[in-house]
Design an enzyme around this catalytic site. Sequence first.
Site, PDB file in Angstrom:
ATOM      1  N   ALA A  12       0.856  -1.186   0.000  1.00 38.60           N
ATOM      2  CA  ALA A  12       0.000   0.000   0.000  1.00 38.60           C
ATOM      3  C   ALA A  12       0.887   1.229   0.000  1.00 38.60           C
ATOM      4  CB  ALA A  12      -0.901  -0.015   1.225  1.00 38.60           C
TER       5      ALA A  12
ATOM      6  N   GLY B  46       0.617  -5.001   0.767  1.00 43.46           N
ATOM      7  CA  GLY B  46      -0.566  -5.108  -0.097  1.00 43.46           C
ATOM      8  C   GLY B  46      -0.280  -5.843  -1.403  1.00 43.46           C
TER       9      GLY B  46
ATOM     10  N   GLU C  71      -0.611  -9.327  -0.547  1.00 40.09           N
ATOM     11  CA  GLU C  71      -2.045  -9.574  -0.318  1.00 40.09           C
ATOM     12  C   GLU C  71      -2.805  -9.647  -1.646  1.00 40.09           C
ATOM     13  OE1 GLU C  71      -1.920  -6.241   2.431  1.00 40.09           O
ATOM     14  OE2 GLU C  71      -2.949  -7.469   3.930  1.00 40.09           O
TER      15      GLU C  71
ATOM     16  N   GLU D 276       4.546  -4.855   7.345  1.00 35.79           N
ATOM     17  CA  GLU D 276       3.747  -3.806   8.004  1.00 35.79           C
ATOM     18  C   GLU D 276       4.226  -3.510   9.419  1.00 35.79           C
ATOM     19  OE1 GLU D 276       2.505  -6.202   6.139  1.00 35.79           O
ATOM     20  OE2 GLU D 276       1.014  -5.379   4.768  1.00 35.79           O
TER      21      GLU D 276
HETATM   22  N1  COA Z   1       4.532   3.181  -0.800  1.00 32.66           N
HETATM   23  C1  COA Z   1       4.891   4.304  -1.420  1.00 32.66           C
HETATM   24  N2  COA Z   1       5.979   4.399  -2.187  1.00 32.66           N
HETATM   25  C2  COA Z   1       6.753   3.310  -2.287  1.00 32.66           C
HETATM   26  C3  COA Z   1       6.438   2.095  -1.667  1.00 32.66           C
HETATM   27  C4  COA Z   1       5.260   2.046  -0.886  1.00 32.66           C
HETATM   28  N3  COA Z   1       4.863   0.930  -0.283  1.00 32.66           N
HETATM   29  N4  COA Z   1       7.404   1.199  -1.957  1.00 32.66           N
HETATM   30  C5  COA Z   1       8.279   1.830  -2.760  1.00 32.66           C
HETATM   31  N5  COA Z   1       7.891   3.097  -2.961  1.00 32.66           N
HETATM   32  C6  COA Z   1       8.560   4.130  -3.775  1.00 32.66           C
HETATM   33  C7  COA Z   1       9.754   4.741  -3.056  1.00 32.66           C
HETATM   34  O1  COA Z   1       9.341   5.750  -2.178  1.00 32.66           O
HETATM   35  C8  COA Z   1      10.558   5.251  -4.212  1.00 32.66           C
HETATM   36  O2  COA Z   1       9.967   6.434  -4.670  1.00 32.66           O
HETATM   37  P1  COA Z   1      10.897   7.711  -5.054  1.00 32.66           P
HETATM   38  O3  COA Z   1      11.791   7.217  -6.143  1.00 32.66           O
HETATM   39  O4  COA Z   1       9.903   8.748  -5.484  1.00 32.66           O
HETATM   40  O5  COA Z   1      11.663   8.055  -3.808  1.00 32.66           O
HETATM   41  C9  COA Z   1      10.333   4.206  -5.279  1.00 32.66           C
HETATM   42  O6  COA Z   1       9.127   3.535  -4.925  1.00 32.66           O
HETATM   43  C10 COA Z   1      11.437   3.174  -5.358  1.00 32.66           C
HETATM   44  O7  COA Z   1      11.594   2.615  -4.076  1.00 32.66           O
HETATM   45  P2  COA Z   1      13.024   2.553  -3.316  1.00 32.66           P
HETATM   46  O8  COA Z   1      12.761   2.394  -1.848  1.00 32.66           O
HETATM   47  O9  COA Z   1      13.884   3.692  -3.717  1.00 32.66           O
HETATM   48  O10 COA Z   1      13.625   1.211  -3.950  1.00 32.66           O
HETATM   49  P3  COA Z   1      14.663   0.206  -3.264  1.00 32.66           P
HETATM   50  O11 COA Z   1      15.053  -0.755  -4.329  1.00 32.66           O
HETATM   51  O12 COA Z   1      15.729   0.945  -2.532  1.00 32.66           O
HETATM   52  O13 COA Z   1      13.805  -0.595  -2.153  1.00 32.66           O
HETATM   53  C11 COA Z   1      11.889  -1.781  -1.298  1.00 32.66           C
HETATM   54  C12 COA Z   1      12.748  -1.420  -2.523  1.00 32.66           C
HETATM   55  C13 COA Z   1      10.688  -2.550  -1.798  1.00 32.66           C
HETATM   56  C14 COA Z   1      12.722  -2.648  -0.330  1.00 32.66           C
HETATM   57  C15 COA Z   1      11.473  -0.485  -0.575  1.00 32.66           C
HETATM   58  O14 COA Z   1      10.908   0.397  -1.533  1.00 32.66           O
HETATM   59  C16 COA Z   1      10.454  -0.696   0.496  1.00 32.66           C
HETATM   60  O15 COA Z   1      10.816  -1.156   1.578  1.00 32.66           O
HETATM   61  N6  COA Z   1       9.176  -0.340   0.236  1.00 32.66           N
HETATM   62  C17 COA Z   1       8.120  -0.388   1.212  1.00 32.66           C
HETATM   63  C18 COA Z   1       7.677  -1.802   1.444  1.00 32.66           C
HETATM   64  C19 COA Z   1       6.602  -1.850   2.526  1.00 32.66           C
HETATM   65  O16 COA Z   1       6.825  -1.560   3.678  1.00 32.66           O
HETATM   66  N7  COA Z   1       5.409  -2.219   2.115  1.00 32.66           N
HETATM   67  C20 COA Z   1       4.265  -2.345   2.987  1.00 32.66           C
HETATM   68  C21 COA Z   1       3.448  -1.124   2.965  1.00 32.66           C
HETATM   69  S1  COA Z   1       2.056  -1.285   4.064  1.00 32.66           S
END
Ligand code: COA
Length: 260
Positions: A66, A111, A114, A134
Amino acid sequence: MSEQQMVQLKMEGPVAILTLNRAKQLNALNRQVLTELKEHLDALQTQKDVRTVLVTGDGRAFAAGADISQMNNLTPNEAQEFAQFGQSVFSQLEALPQPTIALVQGYALGGGMELAMACDVRIAAQGAKFGQPEVTLGILPGFGGSQRLPRIVGQGRALHIMLSGEMIDAEQALSYGLVTAVVPPEQLLSAGFEYADKLHKLGPVALQMVKRAVYEGAETDIQRGLALEAALFGSCFTTADREEGMTAFLERRKPSFTGR
Ligand code: COA
C-alpha cells in the site's frame, strides 16, 4: 499520470492480463490503483469470453505494498475505511468466476503480497521477494493478509512472516506453498499462458465450482462445507459439461466443453 493508466487491462484471446502500471513507485497501491483495479474487475466478472485472468506488475516489482505516503496522514477512521476498500477490491478479485493467476516478479510486499494471495494461483520469477513488512511501519496487514496468509501457508508460517516482517525468497515461498512454481524471469508470462491454456481445456463451470467450494467452504465449519460441496456436486449434474466430460471419458476421447 492521467486517469485509467495505473492498471492496464489487455486481452489476449480468452486471457485477460491486468498489469499494475506504476513502476516508478514499485506499483505501490494507492487509492487510484485500487479504484482502477475495481473498475476492471467490475467489467471482467460478467465477461464469459474471458476464461483466465493474469495479474502482473510492470517494472522491478509486482507491488511493494500500500502507498505509504498516501497512508501517512490518515485518521484512524480513514485508515479503517482504506483497509475496508482494499479488502473489498481483493475479495472481488478472489470471487471472480474465472481462475486468476498472479505472476510475481521482484517485490510482492504488504498489499502486493495480499494482492497475489487474492489470486487463485501464484507463480514466481526467480529472485521474487515476498513479505508482510507492516510491523516495521507500526501497523499490521490491512488488505486481508492476516486472514488469507494463514489459510494458504498455515498459522505458524503466517505468524513468522507477519511478526518478523522479513522477506522470504521465491524458493522459500515455494516450500511454504505460497507459490506453485518458480520460473526464470523471462519465462514468467509464458508460464502464466501455459497454465491458462491447461485450464482452457477444462469446463469453466467445474472450475467455478471448485473456487466456490474452496472459498465459501473456508468461511464455515466442515459440516456446512461438506453440505456446500455436495450441493455444488449435484448442480454439476445439470450441466452439459458434466455430461460431455463423463461421456468423453467412457468413449475414450477428449472432451469438448462448452461452458454450459
Ligand atoms: N509506498 C509508497 N511508495 C513506495 C512504496 C510504498 N509501499 N514502496 C516503494 N515506494 C517508492 C519509493 O518511495 C521510491 O519512490 P521515489 O523514487 O519517489 O523516492 C520508489 O518507490 C522506489 O523505491 P526505493 O525504496 O527507492 O527502492 P529500493 O530498491 O531501494 O527498495 C523496497 C525497494 C521494496 C525494499 C522499498 O521500496 C520498500 O521497503 N518499500 C516499502 C515496502 C513496505 O513496507 N510495504 C508495505 C506497505 S504497508
